[in-house]
Design a protein around this motif. Structure first.
Motif, mmCIF file in Angstrom:
data_model
loop_
_atom_site.group_PDB
_atom_site.id
_atom_site.type_symbol
_atom_site.label_atom_id
_atom_site.label_comp_id
_atom_site.label_asym_id
_atom_site.label_seq_id
_atom_site.Cartn_x
_atom_site.Cartn_y
_atom_site.Cartn_z
ATOM 1 N N TYR A 93 -5.631 -8.721 -1.151
ATOM 2 C CA TYR A 93 -4.380 -8.403 -1.864
ATOM 3 C C TYR A 93 -3.983 -9.550 -2.784
ATOM 4 O O TYR A 93 -3.671 -9.352 -3.971
ATOM 5 C CB TYR A 93 -3.293 -8.122 -0.840
ATOM 6 N N GLN A 94 -4.027 -10.760 -2.264
ATOM 7 C CA GLN A 94 -3.699 -11.932 -3.083
ATOM 8 C C GLN A 94 -4.687 -12.103 -4.232
ATOM 9 O O GLN A 94 -4.322 -12.578 -5.305
ATOM 10 C CB GLN A 94 -3.692 -13.185 -2.218
ATOM 11 N N GLY A 95 -5.934 -11.714 -3.996
ATOM 12 C CA GLY A 95 -6.974 -11.879 -5.009
ATOM 13 C C GLY A 95 -6.968 -10.818 -6.088
ATOM 14 O O GLY A 95 -7.771 -10.901 -7.023
ATOM 15 N N GLY A 96 -6.122 -9.806 -5.971
ATOM 16 C CA GLY A 96 -5.986 -8.811 -7.031
ATOM 17 C C GLY A 96 -6.846 -7.576 -6.874
ATOM 18 O O GLY A 96 -7.055 -6.838 -7.849
ATOM 19 N N CYS A 97 -7.347 -7.309 -5.669
ATOM 20 C CA CYS A 97 -8.155 -6.113 -5.450
ATOM 21 C C CYS A 97 -7.311 -4.844 -5.578
ATOM 22 O O CYS A 97 -6.091 -4.870 -5.414
ATOM 23 C CB CYS A 97 -8.793 -6.144 -4.068
#
Length: 293
Positions: A93-97
């Motif tokens: 989620y933090q990585g933008g998936c």
């Protein structure tokens, strides 16, 4: 809604087993150019079982950066411990998936009530679309359709990758008749053409797409548009590839095929090893029949 041909992408490695970041970027670019509809990062084919947590998270972040919003990125973030799955999911989620793929917990064989609580806790802990992943041949635990129906009532549980039988896909479609916002994705390349032509699936998460991305994209696209003859003809041209990719344990055959195509080095993590010589000839012949070599 997730639909189309989605590649269960390998994680390229050098001969010493270290991740080959340049090869990964090149593979992602090629997949997008060939029409792949989504990148599935660090699933079973991406060797999630033998990457460290730091490597796992790094591959997902790197994939998101390379894709740069051109197609969805679905992160393999499942685990057999719920807290671990939540940690991987939050990192995605933090990585933008765009979503995560959550495999049924393996080895500990929870009951259906435990599976419900496992997936619901992940979904409620991280505000990211979640795709269930049922592959009883690997996990020794089957997520039953009745449990899927209950899980689908949770807002951000949006679909399932079903890697079992054609009959199970039929049952799932009965529970989720079209039109439905719940995606049914096939996890078995060999039955994907028949399933899409029968209206059972919305797409496929494919191993074969690693080596024949355009063919898999076009096959699913034709099937979704109702062009059964074109879909089946395309499938016939790569049918031997579907079989060859499982002549030994996945991803051993597909990694060997990509190495043979000159796209990756021969790195793979123990306890998996390079494809046995007797099976290399099977994959070689399949590549030739599909006019890839």
């Amino acid at each position: 809604m997730f639909t189309g041909s989605m590649v269960a992408l390998v994680t390229p490695m050098s001969a010493d087993g270290t991740i080959d970041w340049q090869a990964l970027e090149t593979l992602i670019e090629w997949q997008i150019q060939q029409g792949t509809d989504a990148i599935v990062s660090v699933g079973t084919t991406g060797e999630s079982a033998t990457l460290s947590h730091d490597e796992h998270k790094a591959v997902i972040r790197f994939s998101v950066e390379c894709v740069n919003k051109r197609v969805p990125v679905i992160a393999g973030a499942g685990a057999n411990a719920t807290k671990e799955a939540i940690d991987l999911t939050f990192s995605a989620y933090q990585g933008g998936c765009d979503a995560t793929l959550q495999v049924v917990p393996y080895y500990n064989k929870p009951p259906q009530s435990g599976l419900y609580r496992h997936f619901s806790q992940i979904a409620q802990s991280v505000p990211l679309p979640l795709l269930l992943y049922n592959v009883p041949g690997r996990t020794s635990c089957d997520l039953l359709p009745e449990t899927v129906v209950e899980l689908a009532k949770i807002k951000n549980i949006v679909g399932i990758k079903e890697a079992s039988t054609y009959e199970r896909l039929e049952i799932l479609r009965q529970h989720f008749p079209r039109p439905s916002n719940f995606s049914i994705l096939c996890g078995e390349d060999g039955i994907s053409a028949r399933a899409v032509c029968s209206g059972l699936i919305d797409g496929v998460i494919s191993v074969t797409a690693n080596i024949a991305p355009k063919q898999m994209h076009d096959l699913i696209d034709k099937g979704l548009k109702g062009d059964e003859s074109a879909c089946l003809a395309l499938n016939q041209s790569i049918a031997t590839l579907h079989e060859a990719m499982f002549t030994q344990t996945n991803p051993m055959p597909v990694k060997w095929a990509l190495q043979r195509m000159g796209k990756i080095d021969n790195g793979i993590r123990l306890p998996l090893v390079e494809l046995d010589e007797e099976h290399q000839s099977i994959v070689e012949k399949a590549l030739q029949q599909a006019k890839i070599l």
